[in-house]
Scaffold this motif. Sequence first.
Motif, PDB file in Angstrom:
ATOM      1  N   PHE A   1       0.795  -1.220   0.000  1.00  0.00           N
ATOM      2  CA  PHE A   1       0.000   0.000   0.000  1.00  0.00           C
ATOM      3  C   PHE A   1       0.836   1.283   0.000  1.00  0.00           C
ATOM      4  N   SER A   2       2.126   1.198  -0.154  1.00  0.00           N
ATOM      5  CA  SER A   2       2.965   2.393  -0.167  1.00  0.00           C
ATOM      6  C   SER A   2       4.384   2.026  -0.594  1.00  0.00           C
ATOM      7  N   LYS A   3       5.044   2.976  -1.259  1.00  0.00           N
ATOM      8  CA  LYS A   3       6.453   2.828  -1.616  1.00  0.00           C
ATOM      9  C   LYS A   3       7.357   3.694  -0.744  1.00  0.00           C
ATOM     10  N   ASP A   4       6.814   4.235   0.336  1.00  0.00           N
ATOM     11  CA  ASP A   4       7.579   5.177   1.157  1.00  0.00           C
ATOM     12  C   ASP A   4       8.867   4.580   1.714  1.00  0.00           C
ATOM     13  N   VAL A   5       8.862   3.276   1.979  1.00  0.00           N
ATOM     14  CA  VAL A   5      10.048   2.666   2.567  1.00  0.00           C
ATOM     15  C   VAL A   5      11.246   2.779   1.631  1.00  0.00           C
ATOM     16  N   TYR A   6      11.003   2.773   0.312  1.00  0.00           N
ATOM     17  CA  TYR A   6      12.105   2.968  -0.626  1.00  0.00           C
ATOM     18  C   TYR A   6      12.668   4.386  -0.504  1.00  0.00           C
ATOM     19  N   SER A   7      11.784   5.359  -0.254  1.00  0.00           N
ATOM     20  CA  SER A   7      12.241   6.735  -0.037  1.00  0.00           C
ATOM     21  C   SER A   7      13.104   6.825   1.220  1.00  0.00           C
TER      22      SER A   7
ATOM     23  N   GLY B   1      16.873  15.385  -3.372  1.00  0.00           N
ATOM     24  CA  GLY B   1      16.017  14.207  -3.348  1.00  0.00           C
ATOM     25  C   GLY B   1      16.767  12.962  -3.758  1.00  0.00           C
ATOM     26  N   PRO B   2      16.122  11.799  -3.707  1.00  0.00           N
ATOM     27  CA  PRO B   2      16.781  10.530  -4.051  1.00  0.00           C
ATOM     28  C   PRO B   2      17.385  10.500  -5.442  1.00  0.00           C
ATOM     29  N   SER B   3      16.836  11.264  -6.387  1.00  0.00           N
ATOM     30  CA  SER B   3      17.362  11.230  -7.760  1.00  0.00           C
ATOM     31  C   SER B   3      18.788  11.762  -7.856  1.00  0.00           C
ATOM     32  N   ALA B   4      19.269  12.446  -6.814  1.00  0.00           N
ATOM     33  CA  ALA B   4      20.643  12.972  -6.826  1.00  0.00           C
ATOM     34  C   ALA B   4      21.679  11.864  -6.764  1.00  0.00           C
ATOM     35  N   LEU B   5      21.243  10.648  -6.395  1.00  0.00           N
ATOM     36  CA  LEU B   5      22.166   9.514  -6.305  1.00  0.00           C
ATOM     37  C   LEU B   5      21.527   8.324  -7.018  1.00  0.00           C
ATOM     38  N   PRO B   6      21.654   8.251  -8.341  1.00  0.00           N
ATOM     39  CA  PRO B   6      20.982   7.182  -9.098  1.00  0.00           C
ATOM     40  C   PRO B   6      21.546   5.800  -8.750  1.00  0.00           C
ATOM     41  N   ASN B   7      20.686   4.916  -8.327  1.00  0.00           N
ATOM     42  CA  ASN B   7      21.043   3.521  -8.065  1.00  0.00           C
ATOM     43  C   ASN B   7      19.751   2.729  -7.887  1.00  0.00           C
ATOM     44  N   ALA B   8      19.872   1.486  -7.451  1.00  0.00           N
ATOM     45  CA  ALA B   8      18.686   0.638  -7.306  1.00  0.00           C
ATOM     46  C   ALA B   8      17.711   1.201  -6.288  1.00  0.00           C
ATOM     47  N   LEU B   9      18.208   1.872  -5.257  1.00  0.00           N
ATOM     48  CA  LEU B   9      17.321   2.448  -4.242  1.00  0.00           C
ATOM     49  C   LEU B   9      16.470   3.571  -4.835  1.00  0.00           C
ATOM     50  N   SER B  10      17.127   4.541  -5.449  1.00  0.00           N
ATOM     51  CA  SER B  10      16.385   5.690  -5.977  1.00  0.00           C
ATOM     52  C   SER B  10      15.484   5.295  -7.143  1.00  0.00           C
ATOM     53  N   ASP B  11      15.865   4.267  -7.896  1.00  0.00           N
ATOM     54  CA  ASP B  11      15.036   3.826  -9.020  1.00  0.00           C
ATOM     55  C   ASP B  11      13.649   3.387  -8.575  1.00  0.00           C
ATOM     56  N   ASN B  12      13.542   2.879  -7.341  1.00  0.00           N
ATOM     57  CA  ASN B  12      12.269   2.353  -6.866  1.00  0.00           C
ATOM     58  C   ASN B  12      11.450   3.369  -6.066  1.00  0.00           C
ATOM     59  N   VAL B  13      11.994   4.565  -5.876  1.00  0.00           N
ATOM     60  CA  VAL B  13      11.246   5.618  -5.196  1.00  0.00           C
ATOM     61  C   VAL B  13      10.150   6.134  -6.122  1.00  0.00           C
ATOM     62  N   SER B  14       8.978   6.418  -5.557  1.00  0.00           N
ATOM     63  CA  SER B  14       7.883   6.969  -6.353  1.00  0.00           C
ATOM     64  C   SER B  14       8.322   8.236  -7.056  1.00  0.00           C
ATOM     65  N   ILE B  15       7.839   8.433  -8.272  1.00  0.00           N
ATOM     66  CA  ILE B  15       8.234   9.596  -9.055  1.00  0.00           C
ATOM     67  C   ILE B  15       7.865  10.899  -8.350  1.00  0.00           C
TER      68      ILE B  15
END
Length: 506
Positions: free
Chosen positions: A115-121, A139-153
Motif C-alpha cells: 500500500f505504499s512505496k515510502d520505505v524505498y524513499s 532528493g533521491p534522484s541525486a544519487l541514481p542507483n537501485a534504491l532511488s530507481d524504486n522511489v515513487s516519481i
Amino acid sequence: MLRAVVPPEPERVWPFPIRTALLGMAGMVLIAGGGMGAGATLIHDPLLANGAFNWIRYGHGMMLATWMLYVGLGLAIWAWIRLGRHARAGRVNHAYMIRVIVMWIAPLLVAPPLFSKDVYSYLAQGDLALHGLDPYAVGPSALPNALSDNVSIVWQNTPSPYGPLFVLLAKGIVAITGDGLTSLISGVILMRLVLAVGFAALWWALPRLADRLGGNSSIALWLVGANPLLVVHLIGGAHNDMLMIGMMAAAVVLVLDRRHVAGIALLALAFSVKATAAIALPFLIWVWMTHIPNATRRYRFVKASFTAVGVFGGVFVLCTLIAGVDLGWIPALSGSSIVINWLSLPSGIGQAVYTVVNWVHPWGDATPFITVCRTVGTLLLLYILVKQWWLARDGGNDAVRRAALGMAAFALLAPVTLPWYFSWALVLGAGFAWSTAGLTLAACGSVWLLLITYPSGGTALYDWGYLVVILGVSVLAAVSLLKPDPLNLSLRIVRDAPEKALRHHQ
C-alpha cells in the motif's frame, strides 16, 4: 435461624482465542503472498525476475495475486472484529491480545512493501546521508542507483521531511544492507524490524494508558495494536509513523507517572523521527505543571514549561549533532503539499469549489482554490490546537484527551492527509473508556481507511464505485462488532458473549 453463606461464583477463565488468532494469521499470510504480485513491488525483483513465480507480477498472475491479497484483507478484518467481540466481552486479557498481535504481524515482516512505496524513499534518503549528500537539500534522484530507481516519481526530487534520528537510522540500515538491488530486500526487512520497536513500545504503553485513563487494556490493544489499519499500513507499509506513535505513547505514560524528564526526552526522540509528535508537548506541560506542589500556578507553569522545553530542545539538538545534519527538514515539511486528495478536508473543499466554479465558468487550474482552502484550514487548525491546549490547563487525564483531539484535528485539517495519520489520535485516545457507539464508529472508520488505498500504493479516493463498496464493507464490519452474523448467513445459531459480560465490560 442461620443462613448458609453461598461462596461467590469463581470468575471464568477463558481459553486463548486460537481460532480467531489463526484466522487473522491466515489473512496476513495471504496478504503477504498476494503482495508479491500486487504490492508496491520492486521494478526489477531479483527474487522473482528469473524464478518460477515471475508470472505473479503480470497479467492473470497479478490478477490472482490481487484477489489473494483482498481475500486476506477480508479474513484479517473478520478476525479483528471477532477479536473485538472477545475483548468487549472480557474473554481476552492484554497478554492474550499481545500474543495474537505478534502472530498477525509476523508474516508482514518479510512481505513486500504494501500500500505504499515510502520505505524505498526512507532507504534512499539514508543512502544520500551515507554518501555525504544532504538529504534535506536534495532528493533521491541525486544519487541514481537501485534504491532511488524504486522511489515513487512524486518523491524523486523531494528532500526528506523526517527528523535527524530517523535519517540516522535509515543511514545505519543502508550501511548494513547496502544499496544494491538484492540488498534492497534486506533493507526493507531491517527497516520493518526497526520500526517494530514502535509496536513493542505500544504493547508496553497501551495497558498502562488504559490503567491511568480509566479504560480497558484489552480494548486499547485491540483498537490500536491489532487494528488492521495499523498492522497492514504501518508494518506492511513500513511507515515511520509506527516508531513515532510508539515512543509518543510511552512518553505520555512516563509523564503521567511523574517521570517527567524521561517522558519529555522520549517525546523529543519521537519528534526527531517525525514532527507530528511535537503537538503533544504543550499538553504534557500542563500535566507536569499539576504535579508540582506548594507553589503559585504561574510559578508551576513557568517551571514546567522551561524545564520541558529545555529537555525537549536538548535531546533534539543532540540527535541533530549526532546525525550530522541541520534543520533543513523543517522547511522540507511543506514538500508533501504536492499530494492532493480530499481526505484532507481543506484540499477536498478546494477541489469541490473548483469543480462547481468550472461548471459555471471554465477555469484552467484548481491550484488557487486549493491554496486558499488550505490556508483557511491551517488557520482553523491553529485555532483548534490553541483552544484545546487552553482548555486542558487543569492537566491530568483531560490534557491527554485534548491532545488526542488536537491530533485528530491535525489529521483532518492538514494540507495533506494519508489514511494512517488517524492512528496518531487513536493511540492517545485508546486508553480512555469507549462507549459502544464510539467503538462502532472507530471500527467502521478503521476498515474504510484501510481500504481506500490500492495495494500498489495508489489512492482509491476518486474511484467512486469502489468507495461505495468499501463503505458497505466497513458498515458491515462495524455492525458485526455488536451482532455476530448480522446477515444471518450461518447455518447454525451464532451466540456471542452473555449479556451480563457485555454490560460489565462496555
